[in-house]
Design an enzyme around this catalytic site. Structure first.
Site, PDB file in Angstrom:
ATOM      1  N   GLU A   1      -4.507   0.601   3.152  1.00 44.50           N
ATOM      2  CA  GLU A   1      -4.922  -0.811   3.217  1.00 44.50           C
ATOM      3  C   GLU A   1      -6.422  -0.921   2.950  1.00 44.50           C
ATOM      4  OE1 GLU A   1      -2.819  -3.203   3.645  1.00 44.50           O
ATOM      5  OE2 GLU A   1      -1.066  -2.335   4.634  1.00 44.50           O
TER       6      GLU A   1
ATOM      7  N   SER B   1       0.829  -1.214   0.000  1.00 43.55           N
ATOM      8  CA  SER B   1       0.000   0.000   0.000  1.00 43.55           C
ATOM      9  C   SER B   1       0.862   1.262   0.000  1.00 43.55           C
ATOM     10  CB  SER B   1      -0.960   0.004   1.190  1.00 43.55           C
ATOM     11  OG  SER B   1      -0.239  -0.069   2.389  1.00 43.55           O
ATOM     12  N   HIS B   2       2.188   1.122   0.114  1.00 40.88           N
ATOM     13  CA  HIS B   2       3.068   2.288   0.056  1.00 40.88           C
ATOM     14  C   HIS B   2       4.128   2.171  -1.028  1.00 40.88           C
ATOM     15  CE1 HIS B   2       1.018   2.734   3.848  1.00 40.88           C
ATOM     16  NE2 HIS B   2       1.154   4.014   3.620  1.00 40.88           N
TER      17      HIS B   2
HETATM   18  P1  NDP Z   1       0.073  -3.486  10.090  1.00 40.17           P
HETATM   19  O1  NDP Z   1      -1.122  -3.538  10.970  1.00 40.17           O
HETATM   20  O2  NDP Z   1       0.079  -4.326   8.885  1.00 40.17           O
HETATM   21  O3  NDP Z   1       1.372  -3.829  10.914  1.00 40.17           O
HETATM   22  C1  NDP Z   1       1.737  -3.062  12.023  1.00 40.17           C
HETATM   23  C2  NDP Z   1       2.995  -3.597  12.638  1.00 40.17           C
HETATM   24  O4  NDP Z   1       2.699  -4.799  13.343  1.00 40.17           O
HETATM   25  C3  NDP Z   1       4.084  -3.963  11.637  1.00 40.17           C
HETATM   26  O5  NDP Z   1       5.316  -3.549  12.128  1.00 40.17           O
HETATM   27  C4  NDP Z   1       3.997  -5.502  11.543  1.00 40.17           C
HETATM   28  O6  NDP Z   1       5.239  -6.113  11.240  1.00 40.17           O
HETATM   29  C5  NDP Z   1       3.566  -5.850  12.938  1.00 40.17           C
HETATM   30  N1  NDP Z   1       2.828  -7.113  12.993  1.00 40.17           N
HETATM   31  C6  NDP Z   1       1.758  -7.464  12.258  1.00 40.17           C
HETATM   32  N2  NDP Z   1       1.330  -8.703  12.612  1.00 40.17           N
HETATM   33  C7  NDP Z   1       2.147  -9.119  13.602  1.00 40.17           C
HETATM   34  C8  NDP Z   1       2.233 -10.303  14.377  1.00 40.17           C
HETATM   35  N3  NDP Z   1       1.386 -11.311  14.212  1.00 40.17           N
HETATM   36  N4  NDP Z   1       3.206 -10.378  15.294  1.00 40.17           N
HETATM   37  C9  NDP Z   1       4.092  -9.364  15.488  1.00 40.17           C
HETATM   38  N5  NDP Z   1       4.072  -8.224  14.785  1.00 40.17           N
HETATM   39  C10 NDP Z   1       3.110  -8.098  13.845  1.00 40.17           C
HETATM   40  O7  NDP Z   1       0.364  -1.948   9.656  1.00 40.17           O
HETATM   41  P2  NDP Z   1      -0.656  -0.751   9.389  1.00 40.17           P
HETATM   42  O8  NDP Z   1      -1.673  -1.235   8.427  1.00 40.17           O
HETATM   43  O9  NDP Z   1      -1.122  -0.172  10.668  1.00 40.17           O
HETATM   44  O10 NDP Z   1       0.282   0.343   8.685  1.00 40.17           O
HETATM   45  C11 NDP Z   1       0.777   0.081   7.394  1.00 40.17           C
HETATM   46  C12 NDP Z   1       1.735   1.160   6.947  1.00 40.17           C
HETATM   47  O11 NDP Z   1       1.059   2.363   6.645  1.00 40.17           O
HETATM   48  C13 NDP Z   1       2.841   1.562   7.929  1.00 40.17           C
HETATM   49  O12 NDP Z   1       4.051   1.331   7.265  1.00 40.17           O
HETATM   50  C14 NDP Z   1       2.637   3.057   8.155  1.00 40.17           C
HETATM   51  O13 NDP Z   1       3.832   3.814   8.297  1.00 40.17           O
HETATM   52  C15 NDP Z   1       1.932   3.455   6.881  1.00 40.17           C
HETATM   53  N6  NDP Z   1       1.161   4.708   7.025  1.00 40.17           N
HETATM   54  C16 NDP Z   1       1.688   5.879   6.547  1.00 40.17           C
HETATM   55  C17 NDP Z   1       0.986   7.068   6.655  1.00 40.17           C
HETATM   56  C18 NDP Z   1       1.571   8.364   6.217  1.00 40.17           C
HETATM   57  O14 NDP Z   1       0.903   9.373   6.269  1.00 40.17           O
HETATM   58  N7  NDP Z   1       2.815   8.432   5.789  1.00 40.17           N
HETATM   59  C19 NDP Z   1      -0.354   7.104   7.239  1.00 40.17           C
HETATM   60  C20 NDP Z   1      -0.786   5.833   7.782  1.00 40.17           C
HETATM   61  C21 NDP Z   1      -0.053   4.673   7.642  1.00 40.17           C
HETATM   62  P3  NDP Z   1       5.481  -6.771   9.764  1.00 40.17           P
HETATM   63  O15 NDP Z   1       5.633  -5.600   8.833  1.00 40.17           O
HETATM   64  O16 NDP Z   1       6.698  -7.583   9.896  1.00 40.17           O
HETATM   65  O17 NDP Z   1       4.253  -7.579   9.459  1.00 40.17           O
END
Ligand code: NDP
Length: 332
Positions: free
Chosen positions: A187, A46-47
């Site tokens: 997402e 998504s990014h």
């Molecule tokens: P997720 O909910 O997919 O993941 C959040 C974090 O939790 C990640 O670091 C992920 O690690 C970890 N994680 C997920 N599942 C597990 C698990 N079972 N056990 C342990 N750790 C886990 O992310 P979001 O959807 O909340 O966010 C997605 C992206 O969107 C981010 O990169 C964020 O920076 C970006 N974003 C940017 C914005 C902007 O304005 N620039 C605005 C909003 C969001 P892993 O990656 O290894 O799965």
């Protein structure tokens, strides 16, 4: 969904060519394309290329400067401000991070506030860059109102992501990077595009009712913070650090001046770097490893960041949504 295989280099070149032909100069196109290609490499879809049409729209509307030249200003010995010159955040981050690393290595703590930029990339790029230099990284940014504070049915907070990275000697860092919304809007948009439902509690429809339909949330509805009132408090903290402290725009202010071209809105970012070597002292790494060992010994637990880092090991092509590839090619 039909997909097109693209190598990591093809992804980078496609992003760069598209940006160069739409108003970015070499420095800015390179910084953004690197961020986009690394996102696809790690499976942060998504990014990745998904954001290129938005980047292009903001260049065409002249909301974002494609020839920005960010500059660093030391506010105190520990506090640096990078003025992004109204360009894309990856260019400003590239300029600010080396000074932040130097400061944290010297004093133990450094704070970088980034202003006058347009950010809609993932934040792990910056926290992981700090961890690769043996520093702890914390970053957050506020982005356009789409999340209702607990109790409300109208948006005020952005999806306000926060990222944290812990360095490890001879191992990939432990990194989390998460929207403080129940789900990042990117997402939700991808789920809507691919026809998937989202968990109930992700957001409300335009009538303020809970829904599992991502289109109803993305079009006129509102996201909810993760974890109820606790997530709502953290989303508020992000607004205060990335806008109040950085001296940039709160989400509601960014919306008021945004031209709704679909590109990233104006905003600031807060980044902090801490040196475990200077603050905890010798043995910090071994001590933290004991903790990670305990965590990983629990059945069902994995460390955050592992999914991305595993994806990174795959040097093969990435399978990109064909309609997206066609859309990007139509911009060239
Ligand atoms: P997720 O909910 O997919 O993941 C959040 C974090 O939790 C990640 O670091 C992920 O690690 C970890 N994680 C997920 N599942 C597990 C698990 N079972 N056990 C342990 N750790 C886990 O992310 P979001 O959807 O909340 O966010 C997605 C992206 O969107 C981010 O990169 C964020 O920076 C970006 N974003 C940017 C914005 C902007 O304005 N620039 C605005 C909003 C969001 P892993 O990656 O290894 O799965």
């Amino acid at each position: 969904m039909s997909t097109t295989p693209l190598t990591l280099d093809e992804i980078y070149q496609l992003a760069k060519k598209t940006l160069l032909l739409n108003g970015c100069d070499e420095i800015n196109a390179e910084a953004v394309s690197k961020t986009v290609a690394n996102a696809e490499r790690d499976g942060s879809v998504s990014h990745g290329l998904f954001r290129i049409p938005g980047y292009v729209a903001s260049l065409k509307s002249k909301k974002v400067k494609g020839n920005a030249r960010p500059t660093n200003h030391f506010l105190t010995q520990n506090a640096i401000r990078t003025d992004g010159d109204y360009g894309f955040a990856p260019t400003a981050i590239q300029v600010g991070i080396p000074s932040l690393v130097e400061t944290a290595n010297k004093y133990g703590v450094g704070v970088l506030t980034i202003t006058n930029t347009h950010h809609f990339a993932a934040l792990w790029h910056e926290t992981e860059a700090l961890a690769e230099k043996n520093l702890i990284g914390i970053a957050c940014t506020a982005y356009m109102p789409s999340v209702a504070p607990t109790g409300a049915i109208k948006p005020l907070f952005g999806t306000n992501p926060i990222s944290f990275a812990w360095p490890r000697k001879n191992k990939t860092s432990v990194v989390y990077d998460m929207a403080t919304a129940s789900m990042a809007m990117g997402e939700v948009q991808v789920a809507a595009r691919d026809g998937h439902k989202v968990p109930l509690g992700t957001g409300l429809n335009k009538d303020g009712e809970k829904t599992d339909d991502p289109s109803a949330i993305a079009n006129g509805g509102v996201l909810l913070p993760f974890g109820g009132h606790k997530g709502s408090a953290i989303a508020m903290m992000v607004e205060l650090l990335a806008a109040g402290l950085a001296g940039d725009m709160f989400s509601f202010e960014a919306k008021a001046i945004d031209n709704a071209d679909g590109g990233p809105a104006r905003g600031g970012e807060f980044i902090m770097a801490l040196s475990p070597q200077l603050i905890a002292g010798e043995g910090w790494n071994e001590h933290a490893e004991l903790f990670f060992n305990q965590m990983e010994s629990l059945e069902g637990v994995r460390l955050p960041g592992q999914r991305r880092h595993n994806n990174r090991k795959d040097s093969g092509p990435r399978h990109i949504n064909t309609a997206l590839v066609e859309k990007i090619k139509s911009l060239i």
